[in-house]
Scaffold this active site. Structure first.
Site, PDB file in Angstrom:
ATOM      1  N   ASP A   1       0.830  -1.205   0.000  1.00 55.37           N
ATOM      2  CA  ASP A   1       0.000   0.000   0.000  1.00 55.37           C
ATOM      3  C   ASP A   1       0.865   1.257   0.000  1.00 55.37           C
ATOM      4  O   ASP A   1       2.046   1.229   0.325  1.00 55.37           O
ATOM      5  CB  ASP A   1      -0.922   0.018   1.213  1.00 55.37           C
ATOM      6  CG  ASP A   1      -0.156   0.007   2.530  1.00 55.37           C
ATOM      7  OD1 ASP A   1       0.846  -0.716   2.614  1.00 55.37           O
ATOM      8  OD2 ASP A   1      -0.564   0.702   3.478  1.00 55.37           O
ATOM      9  N   GLU A   2       0.251   2.362  -0.388  1.00 53.46           N
ATOM     10  CA  GLU A   2       0.828   3.698  -0.266  1.00 53.46           C
ATOM     11  C   GLU A   2       2.224   3.798  -0.890  1.00 53.46           C
ATOM     12  O   GLU A   2       3.160   4.316  -0.295  1.00 53.46           O
ATOM     13  CB  GLU A   2       0.870   4.110   1.215  1.00 53.46           C
ATOM     14  CG  GLU A   2      -0.516   4.141   1.835  1.00 53.46           C
ATOM     15  CD  GLU A   2      -0.516   4.480   3.310  1.00 53.46           C
ATOM     16  OE1 GLU A   2      -1.516   5.067   3.779  1.00 53.46           O
ATOM     17  OE2 GLU A   2       0.468   4.138   3.989  1.00 53.46           O
TER      18      GLU A   2
END
EC number: 3.2.1.52
Length: 647
Positions: free
Chosen positions: A249-250
């Protein structure tokens, strides 16, 4: 559950069982200290894999003189015994015989997992073992352990923190959990969130951006040599889980001028790590946010005001950005759709349906803790947990994960109410309202006489804690941003009253002081409730100790503001007394901190090793801002430092 009146069974006499499946049941019964298998026992346990009872379900019947538990599998028998133990506990507390009941119970979601995030600290090993017993009692059957540097890696030893658990210690805990129907699977961050690896000079060459320790370069073969070594050690440490959570993620990768898009780069990485997971017999789990961001369909998931028609229009315009790469999305992967505040939105459901309609496995992730300081807020996020659980049941998904982020690192004991709410709604669905759940929580945690709303001190504590976060800082400054400032003492810490401008400080901070008085009144009520429960309840004393320490820390900050007001308004002889009271705050704080750390340390390892390297802290995590426990008190310490300059 059919209530049929009271039986003739004294709860304190239930200390044995009888089962023809003795060897199987013995281990389960031992968890409840009912270890004697006696033919004349009133408790009969039957495990029948041909039964039409659901997996993990059970049938518990208490009649006038006998108790029967029937289950298809070991887990169901264990959960039946758990329910019986709760009924026994309630009957003992109320000094009555066991009720006559007929209960058929089973989970509505198969996989009910919590997140154990240890990136910024460890609990004591004893606490983890005790936690496994409690999670079993809550009918949690999975853990995703975000291990980061808290495994003593053998293949890449430089990554391991000095205070990490050995592979053998993790494996022993995993076996203990498995005996309680809890499978622990590792989460080892891969392409991004990689600071725990890339902060070390030895791995600097693997950075996507040479100036940032955040993300690996997905085009460097050595990236995979390191990551696969970490995976192998983590799988050996946690051998009983079926998943390998790979994070993802991210992340925004540059590819170092490769001319590949960020989405292509992530899919290159995802393909390699998913194949590796499959070779190891694990199902990979991947946070799904980055592909959705790259395709510009992400934001509607978090907007309650956007219409379904608008969401459909956004997807119609941008879906081709996903479809053109669809053959590169691994089919063996679970795409985990995390949404902590708005799981009910059409945009969130639309994203999940896109993955499932294209043949991908989908699972949701809710949260019991996000970026809340000191304790979870928003009633432990119960409403959103409930919403995501119910939609997961409705969509016939396999399970749900409760994330418990350690970013601002409240004590794990303060997550428990949210965990129990998650257990309630993933197991039983929409059987109780939020208020009914909270009443049941108080009854189970503190005793039947303390279930009423007058004992809802956790909810009452949330407001004071929320305002406390930045109460001692200049307006607009944030507790978690202090490490980023060049001079936080002058840039962020609230100024002190001036002897040459009496009353001006109090006038300037009138609203802040009014709020401090309001919060202290609320804290006084909370303190009284906790004191009463500590005296009258014989359940969960450590939980009460923890909330008590939170209350006292928050009180200290608000009381400090009022002492500054008193000094600002004091004249003549009262000025010296007010100044003395302010100066005494240092001693008061030392005593408060010593007590708080003593209570916290019963379950938490407070300090990082002396040689620990703090990473670049891209997301400004409070718990990543000092080696000792100073980060918890940083604004308070700044104020006390300023106070020493008053003459």
């Amino acid at each position: 559950m059919l209530l049929q009146g009271s039986s003739s069974l004294n709860p304190e006499s239930i200390n044995s069982y009888y089962s023809e499946n003795n060897e199987t049941v013995r281990g389960i019964a031992k968890l409840f200290k009912k270890i004697e298998n006696e033919k004349d026992s009133p408790v009969k346990i039957t495990i029948d894999d041909a039964s039409n009872i659901n997996t993990e379900g059970y049938h518990l019947k208490i009649d006038n003189e006998k108790i029967s538990i029937t289950a298809k599998d070991n887990a169901g028998a264990m959960y039946g015994l758990i329910t019986l133990s709760q009924l026994i506990q309630d009957a003992v507390d109320q000094n009555v015989n066991l009720p006559m009941v007929d209960i058929e119970d089973f989970p509505l979601l198969a996989y009910r997992a919590i997140h154990l995030d240890v990136k910024h600290h460890m609990e004591t090993l004893d606490y983890y073992y005790e936690l496994m017993d409690r999670l079993a009692a809550y009918k949690i059957n999975g853990i995703i352990a975000e291990v980061e540097d808290k495994i003593k890696y053998v293949r890449q030893p430089k990554v391991a923190s000095e205070d990490a658990l050995t592979i053998e210690e993790w494996e022993k805990l995993s076996k203990y959990a498995k005996e309680r129907n809890i499978e622990i699977s590792p989460l080892v961050q891969g392409i991004g969130h990689a600071s725990f690896v890339l902060k070390h000079d030895e791995y600097r060459e693997l950075r996507d951006d040479p100036e940032s320790d955040w993300a690996f370069n997905p085009l460097d073969p050595k990236t995979y040599e390191v990551q696969f070594d970490l995976y192998l050690d983590a799988l050996e440490a946690l051998p009983d889980g079926k998943y390998l959570h790979i994070g993802g993620d991210e992340v925004h990768t540059s590819g170092r001028q490769s001319e590949k898009s960020a989405l292509e780069l992530q899919l290159i990485w995802l393909d390699k790590v998913c194949k590796f997971a499959e070779e190891q017999g694990r199902i990979p789990i991947f946070w799904d946010d980055m592909p959705l961001k790259h395709a510009n369909v992400y934001r509607p998931m978090f907007d309650r005001n956007i219409s379904p028609e608008k969401v459909d229009s956004i997807w119609e315009t941008n879906e081709h950005e996903l479809v053109k790469f669809i053959d590169k999305f691994p089919k063996n992967c679970v795409y985990m759709r995390w949404n902590y505040q708005t799981p009910e939105t059409y945009g969130n459901l639309k994203a999940m349906e896109w993955f499932s309609s294209h043949g991908f496995q989908v699972m949701g992730a809710t949260a019991g803790q996000t970026r809340w300081s000191l304790m979870p807020q928003n009633e432990g996020n119960i409403s959103n947990i409930r919403s995501f659980a119910l939609s997961s049941i409705e969509k016939n998904l396999d399970g749900l994960l409760l994330t418990l982020w350690d970013d601002d690192s409240p004590h794990f004991e303060l997550y428990i109410r949210g965990i129990i709410a998650f257990s309630e709604y993933t197991w039983s669905g929409d059987q109780r309202t939020k208020e009914e759940f909270k009443e049941a929580y108080r009854q189970r945690t503190f005793g039947s006489e303390f279930s009423g709303n007058e004992y809802a001190f956790i909810d009452r504590l949330e407001g004071p804690v929320a305002h406390w976060k930045n109460a001692l800082l200049i307006e607009g400054k944030q507790r978690n941003q202090l490490r980023k400032l060049e001079d936080p003492l002058s840039e962020a810490s609230i100024e002190l009253p001036s002897k040459n401008a009496k009353g001006e400080w109090a006038k300037k901070h009138e609203k802040r002081l009014e709020n401090a008085r309001k919060q202290l009144a609320e804290l006084d009520t909370v303190e009284q409730r906790i004191a009463l429960l500590k005296k009258e309840s014989n359940r969960n004393p450590y939980t009460l100790e923890m909330y008590e320490q939170v209350t006292k820390l928050v009180q200290f900050s608000y009381e400090g503001l009022l002492k500054l007001e008193t000094y600002d308004l004091a004249t003549g002889d009262t000025e010296n007394a007010a100044l003395e009271d302010i100066k005494k705050m240092n001693t008061d704080f030392d005593e408060l901190r010593e007590k708080l750390e003593t209570v916290y340390a019963k379950a938490r390892v407070l300090n990082k090793p002396a040689n620990y390297i703090l990473d670049q802290d891209h997301h400004t995590h409070n718990a990543n801002q000092s080696l000792n426990f100073d980060w918890q008190f940083y604004p308070e310490m700044l104020l006390l430092e300023k106070i020493q300059t008053i003459e």
